[in-house]
Design a protein around this motif. Structure first.
Motif, PDB file in Angstrom:
ATOM      1  N   TRP A 414       0.814  -1.222   0.000  1.00  0.00           N
ATOM      2  CA  TRP A 414       0.000   0.000   0.000  1.00  0.00           C
ATOM      3  C   TRP A 414       0.847   1.271   0.000  1.00  0.00           C
ATOM      4  CZ3 TRP A 414      -4.486  -1.217  -1.706  1.00  0.00           C
ATOM      5  CH2 TRP A 414      -5.036  -2.469  -1.411  1.00  0.00           C
ATOM      6  N   PRO A 415       1.865   1.404   0.882  1.00  0.00           N
ATOM      7  CA  PRO A 415       2.742   2.581   0.728  1.00  0.00           C
ATOM      8  C   PRO A 415       3.503   2.573  -0.592  1.00  0.00           C
ATOM      9  CG  PRO A 415       3.573   1.115   2.444  1.00  0.00           C
ATOM     10  CD  PRO A 415       2.198   0.658   2.115  1.00  0.00           C
ATOM     11  N   ALA A 416       3.804   1.378  -1.114  1.00  0.00           N
ATOM     12  CA  ALA A 416       4.449   1.316  -2.429  1.00  0.00           C
ATOM     13  C   ALA A 416       3.525   1.881  -3.500  1.00  0.00           C
ATOM     14  CB  ALA A 416       4.828  -0.128  -2.758  1.00  0.00           C
ATOM     15  N   ALA A 417       2.234   1.560  -3.405  1.00  0.00           N
ATOM     16  CA  ALA A 417       1.269   2.094  -4.357  1.00  0.00           C
ATOM     17  C   ALA A 417       1.152   3.612  -4.230  1.00  0.00           C
ATOM     18  CB  ALA A 417      -0.095   1.436  -4.148  1.00  0.00           C
ATOM     19  N   VAL A 418       1.195   4.108  -2.995  1.00  0.00           N
ATOM     20  CA  VAL A 418       1.124   5.555  -2.775  1.00  0.00           C
ATOM     21  C   VAL A 418       2.339   6.257  -3.386  1.00  0.00           C
ATOM     22  CG1 VAL A 418       1.191   7.355  -1.013  1.00  0.00           C
ATOM     23  CG2 VAL A 418      -0.319   5.375  -0.726  1.00  0.00           C
ATOM     24  N   LEU A 419       3.527   5.721  -3.145  1.00  0.00           N
ATOM     25  CA  LEU A 419       4.743   6.322  -3.703  1.00  0.00           C
ATOM     26  C   LEU A 419       4.760   6.226  -5.225  1.00  0.00           C
ATOM     27  CD1 LEU A 419       7.403   5.048  -1.141  1.00  0.00           C
ATOM     28  CD2 LEU A 419       6.731   7.430  -1.531  1.00  0.00           C
ATOM     29  N   HIS A 420       4.267   5.132  -5.740  1.00  0.00           N
ATOM     30  CA  HIS A 420       4.178   4.970  -7.194  1.00  0.00           C
ATOM     31  C   HIS A 420       3.300   6.064  -7.803  1.00  0.00           C
ATOM     32  CE1 HIS A 420       3.733   3.110 -11.114  1.00  0.00           C
ATOM     33  NE2 HIS A 420       2.429   2.974 -10.943  1.00  0.00           N
ATOM     34  N   GLY A 421       2.157   6.317  -7.182  1.00  0.00           N
ATOM     35  CA  GLY A 421       1.270   7.357  -7.684  1.00  0.00           C
ATOM     36  C   GLY A 421       1.821   8.755  -7.492  1.00  0.00           C
ATOM     37  N   GLY A 422       2.478   8.988  -6.353  1.00  0.00           N
ATOM     38  CA  GLY A 422       2.965  10.331  -6.056  1.00  0.00           C
ATOM     39  C   GLY A 422       4.205  10.723  -6.818  1.00  0.00           C
ATOM     40  N   ALA A 423       4.989   9.742  -7.254  1.00  0.00           N
ATOM     41  CA  ALA A 423       6.256  10.045  -7.917  1.00  0.00           C
ATOM     42  C   ALA A 423       6.266   9.586  -9.375  1.00  0.00           C
ATOM     43  CB  ALA A 423       7.413   9.406  -7.148  1.00  0.00           C
ATOM     44  N   ALA A 424       6.235   8.275  -9.602  1.00  0.00           N
ATOM     45  CA  ALA A 424       6.397   7.746 -10.962  1.00  0.00           C
ATOM     46  C   ALA A 424       5.293   8.214 -11.895  1.00  0.00           C
ATOM     47  CB  ALA A 424       6.449   6.214 -10.915  1.00  0.00           C
TER      48      ALA A 424
END
Length: 503
Positions: A414-424
């Protein structure tokens, strides 16, 4: 057509919908990947090849269609993109096997490739300079809005009605959006060169990037006022402001500093105005004080004359394209395989696994708007932003590598998904905004096409690489490690470009 004193909600909806409909098929198949793979008896590599096919076709066509976006009317572009998306979905829903599904993805790639050049062109023509980056961020969020809707609705629809019926529902939505866009999109000139039914530039028209508002020939007979600098405090030697806050020619080959926005003749065949009352004759192009021969009687000769007068694309645009390719690989690999990864590696059910991309998409919408506002600020440095975003995306890849190692780490998705959306997922806003700033108005479609080619090149490679490695190793770990390496390479590229600019 609905008209108003300035750009408003109708134009924003058209722009956002245009960005959303193209990738909707890819996002829906990804969200329903366990169902599609089981029904068609596909391997993981075959499933990844579907998205790869779409983006490979788009990458091949990006530069050429970017130039078409400078010439075709807005309604013609909408028709190509929306009808292409609907046709691809119809083929997918009716596909008896894998071959027809691949054909549908080819059609999807051809339909969506002009989305970025066309929408960027509309923004440049109809949105004030101070608001362009913000508008670009909102319309780019249309891609993530499509992903959000796909992740929230398609897994449930697929379980209830079947994945093919779910795709048919999307066809109806696309056609409704086309009808709205057809009646509300602002008129866009056809980009016809001066001398073919449209007058040359006004004597006071200039494409300089000095930061003062200038008028560029719109091809429809009326000049379109647009500050070339778009909020950037400095102007490049080629006459256009760099989107990264430093001259476009710093450390890179660029257009010759002739004082005009294009350096030499424009790509659409527009005469270059250098502040003198006289304009070049139609069919000729200027280039560093020299002029080419008059246009050939044949169309081929005219095209060659325009190509000879077209200045090289600024190096900063190519640097943005490279950054887009590196981050695009990792971003699309996660977009395609994250639900399957969560279902197989972390034992989430189909609906919960589909929700992982919805979380990324929701954060991606907000992040694209946020980063666009940052790019609106005077002196905003696109490459500094890219370095920070690459670091956040790399952290996302690290979490995806670690999550399956222990049952207690499954929450890390879930934090990986958040970082993926916020950055990549927000990188495209920075690279598109920078590419728009780096060239004069008549080359926005062409520069966007170059960056789009890099972006789709990464999109093409991501699912292919991750799917192939998954097929070979049976594990996602190696694929996520490759994604991590690409994000780190993007960060290094951004730092190198920034360092060369300062030197």
């Amino acid at each position: 057509m609905i008209r108003g004193s300035g750009p408003g909600a109708h134009l924003m909806l058209v722009l956002t919908a245009t960005m959303a409909v193209g990738p909707l098929l890819t996002h829906s198949l990804s969200a329903m990947s366990p169902l599609v793979i089981e029904d068609l008896e596909l391997t993981e590599a075959q499933f990844g090849l579907l998205a790869t096919t779409t983006f490979f076709v788009a990458a091949l066509a990006a530069v050429r269609t970017g130039r078409w976006a400078d010439r075709l009317s807005a309604r013609a572009l909408l028709l190509v993109m929306f009808v292409g998306a609907a046709l691809a979905m119809l083929l997918t829903a009716a596909a008896p096997g894998y071959a027809v599904l691949l054909l549908a993805m080819v059609v999807s790639g051809l339909g969506q490739v002009m989305a970025n050049p066309a929408t960027n062109r509309l923004i440049r023509l109809h949105v004030p300079a101070a608001r362009r980056a913000s508008w670009l961020g909102v319309k780019q969020a249309g891609v993530q809005a499509s992903q959000l809707v796909a992740g929230l609705t398609f897994p449930a629809l697929g379980l209830l009605l079947g994945w093919r019926i779910a795709v048919l529902v999307a066809v109806g939505v696309v056609l409704l959006l086309l009808v709205h866009g057809w009646w509300t999109v602002p008129e866009n000139h056809s980009g016809a060169p001066a001398g073919r039914g449209s007058p040359g530039p006004h004597p006071t028209a200039s494409a300089s990037g000095s930061g003062s508002p200038t008028a560029s020939a719109s091809g429809s007979g009326s000049p379109t006022v647009s500050p070339a600098a778009s909020g950037s405090p400095s102007a490049s030697p080629s006459g256009s402001a760099s989107g990264s806050g430093f001259p476009a020619a710093s450390g890179f080959p660029s257009a010759s500093p002739s004082g005009s926005g294009s350096g030499s003749g424009s790509p659409s065949g527009f005469p270059s105005a250098s502040g003198s009352p006289s304009a070049l004759p139609s069919g000729s192009a200027s280039g560093s004080g020299s002029s080419t021969a008059s246009a050939s009687p044949s169309r081929r000769g005219a095209r060659r004359a325009r190509a000879a007068g077209r200045p090289p694309m600024p190096g900063v645009v190519r640097a943005y394209a490279a950054a887009a390719a590196l981050t695009g690989l990792g971003a699309q690999a996660a977009n395609v395989y994250l639900p399957l990864y969560a279902h197989r590696e972390l034992d989430l059910d189909v609906v919960a696994a589909g929700a992982t991309v919805s979380v990324s998409a929701l954060v991606g919408i907000a992040s694209r708007v946020l980063w666009a506002r940052v790019m609106d600020r005077p002196g905003a440095d696109g490459f500094v932003l890219l370095a920070g975003m690459a670091l956040g995306a790399a952290a996302s890849a690290v979490l995806l590598v670690l999550a399956p190692l222990h049952p207690g780490l499954a929450w890390a998705v879930w934090p990986a998904a958040v970082l993926h959306g916020g950055a990549a997922l927000a990188v495209s806003v920075v690279v598109m905004s920078g590419a728009m700033r780096a060239v004069p108005a008549e080359r926005v479609g062409a520069s966007t096409g170059v960056v789009t080619m890099g972006l789709y090149g990464g999109f093409c490679a991501g699912p292919l690489v991750l799917g192939g490695l998954l097929q070979l190793t049976g594990s996602f770990a190696v694929g996520w490690t490759v994604v991590l390496a690409c994000y780190l390479a993007c960060g290094a590229l951004a730092l190198v470009v920034r360092s060369r600019a300062r030197s």
